[in-house]
Write a protein that holds these residues in place. Structure first.
Motif, PDB file in Angstrom:
ATOM      1  N   UNK A 104       8.202   2.094   3.434  1.00  0.00           N
ATOM      2  CA  UNK A 104       7.937   0.751   3.043  1.00  0.00           C
ATOM      3  C   UNK A 104       9.175   0.305   3.534  1.00  0.00           C
ATOM      4  N   UNK A 105      10.255   0.853   3.280  1.00  0.00           N
ATOM      5  CA  UNK A 105      11.733   0.513   3.832  1.00  0.00           C
ATOM      6  C   UNK A 105      11.670   0.170   5.316  1.00  0.00           C
ATOM      7  N   UNK A 106      11.166   1.129   6.129  1.00  0.00           N
ATOM      8  CA  UNK A 106      10.996   1.240   7.477  1.00  0.00           C
ATOM      9  C   UNK A 106      10.385   0.223   7.857  1.00  0.00           C
ATOM     10  N   UNK A 107       9.307  -0.208   7.501  1.00  0.00           N
ATOM     11  CA  UNK A 107       8.372  -1.390   7.894  1.00  0.00           C
ATOM     12  C   UNK A 107       9.220  -2.848   7.667  1.00  0.00           C
ATOM     13  N   UNK A 148       9.518  -8.115  -0.468  1.00  0.00           N
ATOM     14  CA  UNK A 148      10.475  -7.574  -1.471  1.00  0.00           C
ATOM     15  C   UNK A 148      10.107  -7.193  -2.737  1.00  0.00           C
ATOM     16  N   UNK A 149       9.257  -7.699  -3.557  1.00  0.00           N
ATOM     17  CA  UNK A 149       8.854  -7.606  -4.683  1.00  0.00           C
ATOM     18  C   UNK A 149       8.024  -6.198  -4.811  1.00  0.00           C
ATOM     19  N   UNK A 150       7.149  -5.978  -3.790  1.00  0.00           N
ATOM     20  CA  UNK A 150       6.367  -4.790  -3.788  1.00  0.00           C
ATOM     21  C   UNK A 150       7.222  -3.788  -3.710  1.00  0.00           C
ATOM     22  N   UNK A 151       8.496  -3.782  -3.055  1.00  0.00           N
ATOM     23  CA  UNK A 151       9.283  -2.547  -2.930  1.00  0.00           C
ATOM     24  C   UNK A 151      10.017  -2.436  -4.348  1.00  0.00           C
ATOM     25  N   UNK A 152      10.401  -3.507  -4.864  1.00  0.00           N
ATOM     26  CA  UNK A 152      11.067  -3.310  -6.068  1.00  0.00           C
ATOM     27  C   UNK A 152      10.066  -2.967  -7.216  1.00  0.00           C
ATOM     28  N   UNK A 153       9.043  -3.166  -7.144  1.00  0.00           N
ATOM     29  CA  UNK A 153       7.982  -2.692  -8.025  1.00  0.00           C
ATOM     30  C   UNK A 153       7.723  -1.237  -7.799  1.00  0.00           C
ATOM     31  N   UNK A 154       7.643  -0.857  -6.507  1.00  0.00           N
ATOM     32  CA  UNK A 154       7.591   0.553  -6.138  1.00  0.00           C
ATOM     33  C   UNK A 154       8.728   1.294  -6.718  1.00  0.00           C
ATOM     34  N   UNK A 155       9.710   1.256  -6.406  1.00  0.00           N
ATOM     35  CA  UNK A 155      11.090   1.821  -7.030  1.00  0.00           C
ATOM     36  C   UNK A 155      11.093   1.919  -8.426  1.00  0.00           C
ATOM     37  N   UNK A 156      10.833   0.764  -9.049  1.00  0.00           N
ATOM     38  CA  UNK A 156      10.757   0.673 -10.644  1.00  0.00           C
ATOM     39  C   UNK A 156       9.716   1.625 -11.170  1.00  0.00           C
ATOM     40  N   UNK A 157       8.363   1.680 -10.691  1.00  0.00           N
ATOM     41  CA  UNK A 157       7.419   2.604 -11.121  1.00  0.00           C
ATOM     42  C   UNK A 157       7.655   4.033 -10.759  1.00  0.00           C
ATOM     43  N   UNK A 158       8.659   4.290  -9.871  1.00  0.00           N
ATOM     44  CA  UNK A 158       9.013   5.614  -9.574  1.00  0.00           C
ATOM     45  C   UNK A 158      10.429   6.058 -10.305  1.00  0.00           C
ATOM     46  N   UNK A 159      10.709   5.073 -11.123  1.00  0.00           N
ATOM     47  CA  UNK A 159      11.966   5.529 -11.948  1.00  0.00           C
ATOM     48  C   UNK A 159      13.369   5.193 -11.176  1.00  0.00           C
ATOM     49  N   UNK A 160      13.261   4.817 -10.022  1.00  0.00           N
ATOM     50  CA  UNK A 160      14.542   4.755  -9.331  1.00  0.00           C
ATOM     51  C   UNK A 160      15.005   3.246  -9.298  1.00  0.00           C
ATOM     52  N   UNK A 161      15.563   2.927 -10.674  1.00  0.00           N
ATOM     53  CA  UNK A 161      16.132   1.759 -10.784  1.00  0.00           C
ATOM     54  C   UNK A 161      17.331   1.265 -10.214  1.00  0.00           C
ATOM     55  N   UNK A 163       0.737  -1.243   0.076  1.00  0.00           N
ATOM     56  CA  UNK A 163       0.019  -0.014   0.030  1.00  0.00           C
ATOM     57  C   UNK A 163       0.975   1.023  -0.083  1.00  0.00           C
ATOM     58  N   UNK A 164       1.824   1.259   0.810  1.00  0.00           N
ATOM     59  CA  UNK A 164       2.907   2.538   0.738  1.00  0.00           C
ATOM     60  C   UNK A 164       3.512   2.463  -0.593  1.00  0.00           C
ATOM     61  N   UNK A 165       3.966   1.490  -1.190  1.00  0.00           N
ATOM     62  CA  UNK A 165       4.539   1.503  -2.389  1.00  0.00           C
ATOM     63  C   UNK A 165       3.800   2.074  -3.366  1.00  0.00           C
ATOM     64  N   UNK A 166       2.489   1.787  -3.513  1.00  0.00           N
ATOM     65  CA  UNK A 166       1.357   2.265  -4.425  1.00  0.00           C
ATOM     66  C   UNK A 166       1.449   3.479  -3.981  1.00  0.00           C
TER      67      UNK A 166
END
Length: 818
Positions: free
Chosen positions: A452-455, A471-484, A442-445
């Protein structure tokens, strides 16, 4: 005569039972002050019921001489029962199944499965007719055991082999059918049920069910029918479900209310509420007594269709006939109130349940809590938790908190979900990694990646090890934000923590690469997937294909699709269409055609839209021969063109001065049963008016309007003729427009008046205005003032005065004294 004494005994019992039922219904009707059964009708009903039972018996009997129906004499032969006039009802069933005959009296038909055409009943009462007469039904004594579809049966070698043969249905041969027929005779009923449940496509399961029923020396067990109905109830194949129900009656299998409920749910999924509720009438005609299960299904169907008022009325009627609602009934109504945002009414219903000795369970409260979470009404959720403990003695437990956490996370309220997580831990409940993962997602969306990293760090401190989903939720969040870079570090961290990234993790990262225009790098990572021990799936291929397409690398995208098909993954019709469209925009028509042919040959889901897109591409480049050839290929591929396909070709033919061929193609479209769309009308009118083929256009419009009425067709013709300067032809059609005298017609007349003014013919404009006045249409005053000034300049003083006088007579202009 029947060969067995048991047969005669059953017939006598049937007549005796029907007579008792008739007497009971007469006494019941008289006690209620009604006279429903009298005269001829009263003498007919016992016989009707008896013959209905007799017909069912004749289908189920397997020994002895059975009564049969003589179509010429229109009577029943071979029995000792009195010969009554009967009517024959043939079910429109599959051709391979034969005809199903039901015998009834001339006054009352028992063809209760063909009642869809009787659509004249009152919506309020007709749907609940079953509840009004349920006391007249005989008690059902036979119970059918249902198949639970155990996993052991699904793993049986025979079941797997039949599944393999059904997958080869596209290359079906008599040899394969023989193997399937041999295996079928070795199957137990529960294994047949397992075959039906294991099919990914329910239509394949239904075809196998029909095929098996036609085989010699094989008959479906009753549990197979119920399994088939259960499978169909999860789809929109309502007609198939109804046919299975017919077949049950034909085979002499007693259908319970549960069987009818499956059909009702299937109709509901197909959006046919009236047909779904009409299943209750089918039960009434079949002599099946309603129970709580079918009533709950009916209420559920009404609630899902947002017909809460009818659901409440149905609840009252079922109580009047002695069917007591249970907690499932009330939970359906609670959900209905919540769907309509009537949360207070839902809570009031929970309060009423206790007074009716039907106590609410946790589902009752969870349903309301879910909708409160959706609207972020946290304080009311907490009050409802207190109410749940105080009024119903239901203690909030770990399931309660997990439910709240998941609901809030689902609707993007991560902060509030985290608050309930801390509250749960303070009360001693252990929230597992699933709950934490939901909050992280939810935080990643919401883009709060640091939170999300703190949690995740807190999870390690509390001994709750994150899994691949977290972990995949965080990877997806960074990817969608362009922080590859951070997404890649998170993938490396997963390896360090002993949590191997899966296909979803890598796909999320590849999606981020494609979003920033680095699809080539994503393609290289896919090629290295075997070295990193992960396997791309259909979504992975789709992500990279779209990235290549957006970057204009169409050849690479087509090659990727070919590789995708070789690996056993098939692109969707939308993906195929996007790629064809991109190739057509680049002018690579031959590549687009070869790509579609390869997809078609490899069994991909190529549809009419894909063909139409390619035809449109050829038409834009005026390659009509290739476009018309594709039209013929569509029929050869069993992809029937629609009105859009024909309209595209008609427009291109008209643009290239091939009006005769356009006319033939339009007539061909009409002959194939396709109705012209508004775009079709607009296209034909534009091209014919452009070429001055008005007479041919009018003849064609008459044929088109006989298929599909289009009220503004002649308005468009006049306006289009005006735009091309053909005002004389437009004036001739004015009479067809003024027949209706609507606002649209007035606008068309204004277009014609302005066109005459621009041409310098104000007298013709005056004539059009006069015809409007004659049809009680008031022209635009400012426009007519322009016409009057032009008339005076041309020396037409009398016409100018008459025009203004018409406005004065109708009160739209004040008279001026000189």
């Amino acid at each position: 005569m029947f060969s067995s004494s048991n047969c005669n005994r059953r017939i006598r019992e049937t007549f005796a039972m029907s007579h008792k039922l008739w007497v009971f219904s007469q006494l019941n009707a008289r006690s209620n002050g009604s006279e429903e059964c009298s005269g001829t009708e009263a003498t007919c009903k016992p016989r009707t019921y008896a013959f209905a039972q007799l017909a069912v018996y004749s289908f189920s009997s397997s020994r002895g001489l059975e009564p049969y129906y003589d179509d010429k004499k229109r009577e029943i032969i071979g029995s000792e029962v009195p010969q009554l006039k009967v009517s024959r009802n043939l079910y429109d069933f599959e051709n391979q199944h034969g005809n199903c005959e039901h015998i009834c009296s001339s006054d009352e038909s028992t063809d209760y499965y063909n009642s869809d055409t009787n659509d004249n009943r009152n919506d309020n009462d007709g749907e609940f007719g079953l509840l009004n007469v349920c006391n007249a039904f005989p008690q059902q004594k036979e119970e059918i055991r249902r198949s639970d579809g155990d996993e052991e049966e699904c793993r049986h070698p025979l079941v797997k082999e039949i599944g393999r043969l059904l997958e080869l249905r596209s290359a079906w041969t008599p040899k394969l059918e023989g193997e399937l027929r041999h295996l079928l005779r070795s199957l137990k009923p529960r294994q047949v049920c397992a075959v039906l449940r294991s099919q990914n496509d329910e239509r394949v399961a239904l075809k196998f069910f029909y095929w098996a029923d036609r085989q010699w020396r094989y008959r479906h067990d009753p549990i197979v029918y119920y399994t088939m109905l259960e499978v169909l109830s999860k789809t929109k194949l309502c007609q198939g479900a109804k046919r299975v129900l017919r077949l049950m009656t034909r085979r002499g299998i007693i259908a319970s209310p549960e069987a009818f409920s499956y059909v009702m749910v299937s109709y509901s999924r197909a959006g046919k509420l009236r047909h779904a509720m009409r299943v209750l009438s089918l039960m009434q005609r079949a002599g099946i007594e309603p129970n709580l299960y079918i009533c709950n299904t009916a209420i559920h169907v009404l609630v899902m269709a947002n017909k809460l008022d009818k659901a409440l009325r149905f609840l009252n009627r079922m109580q009047l006939i002695g069917i007591t609602p249970d907690v499932i009934t009330y939970n359906c109504l609670i959900k209905g109130f919540c769907e309509l945002h009537r949360i207070d009414d839902a809570i009031d219903l929970i309060d009423e349940m206790s007074s009716k000795r039907c106590y609410p369970d946790k589902v009752s409260y969870y349903t309301v809590m879910g909708f409160l979470c959706k609207e972020k009404r946290i304080e009311e959720v907490k009050k409802l938790m207190e109410k749940m403990l105080k009024d119903s003695n239901l203690v909030p437990d770990q399931v309660t908190y997990n439910t709240l956490i998941h609901m809030l996370s689902k609707y993007g309220h991560g902060k509030e979900a985290l608050g309930f997580l801390k509250e749960a831990e303070e009360r001693g409940f252990h929230v597992d990694k699933v709950g934490y993962s939901a909050i992280v997602h939810s935080f990643c969306k919401e883009g709060q990646l640091e939170k999300a990293k703190e949690i995740i760090n807190d999870m390690f401190l509390k001994g709750c090890v994150p899994d691949v989903v977290t972990y995949t939720a965080v990877v997806n969040g960074f990817s969608r934000a362009g922080k590859l870079d951070q997404a890649k570090k998170m993938l490396q961290l997963m390896y360090k923590k002993g949590c191997k990234p899966n296909t979803v993790s890598h796909t999320a990262y590849l999606n981020g690469l494609c979003r920033i225009g680095n699809s080539v790098e994503a393609r290289k990572m896919m090629n290295m997937s075997e070295e990193e021990w992960w396997t791309p799936n259909a979504i992975t291929y789709s992500v990279v294909m779209h990235g290549l397409r957006r970057e204009g690398k169409l050849v690479e995208a087509c090659d990727l699709i070919k590789e995708m098909v070789k690996k056993g993954f098939f692109p969707t019709s939308v993906e195929i269409n996007l790629l064809i469209q991109s190739l057509c925009m680049e002018g690579k028509m031959e590549e687009a055609k070869r790509f579609m042919e390869n997809c078609l040959n490899n069994g991909c889901a190529v549809n009419v839209v894909n063909f139409t897109t390619l035809i449109h591409g050829f038409c834009k480049r005026d390659d009509l021969e290739a476009a018309l050839s594709l039209l013929e290929d569509m029929y050869l591929s069993n992809k029937h063109p629609d009105a859009v396909t024909y309209t595209t070709l008609i427009d291109s033919l008209g643009r290239n001065d091939r009006i005769e061929e356009a006319n033939e193609l339009t007539i061909k479209m009409l002959n194939r049963g396709l109705d012209p769309t508004p775009v079709t009308y607009h296209t034909i009118i534009h091209r014919y008016c452009q070429k001055g083929r008005v007479e041919d256009l009018l003849k064609l419009l008459d044929k088109m309007r006989s298929r599909q009425e289009y009220k503004t067709a002649y308005n468009q013709v006049i306006e289009k003729l005006c735009s091309f300067g053909n005002l004389d032809e437009a004036y001739k059609l004015l009479g067809r427009v003024l027949r209706t005298a609507s606002k649209i017609d007035a606008r068309t007349c204004h277009v014609l008046i302005e066109s005459y003014l621009r041409k310098g013919s104000p007298l013709s404009s005056y004539k059009v205005a006069c015809r409007m006045f004659y049809r009680n249409l008031i022209p635009d005053l400012k426009l007519c003032e322009k016409v009057s000034k032009k008339l005076m300049m041309d020396g037409k003083m009398e016409e100018a005065d008459k025009l203004m006088l018409k406005f004065v007579e109708r009160g739209y202009l004040s008279p001026q004294l000189e």
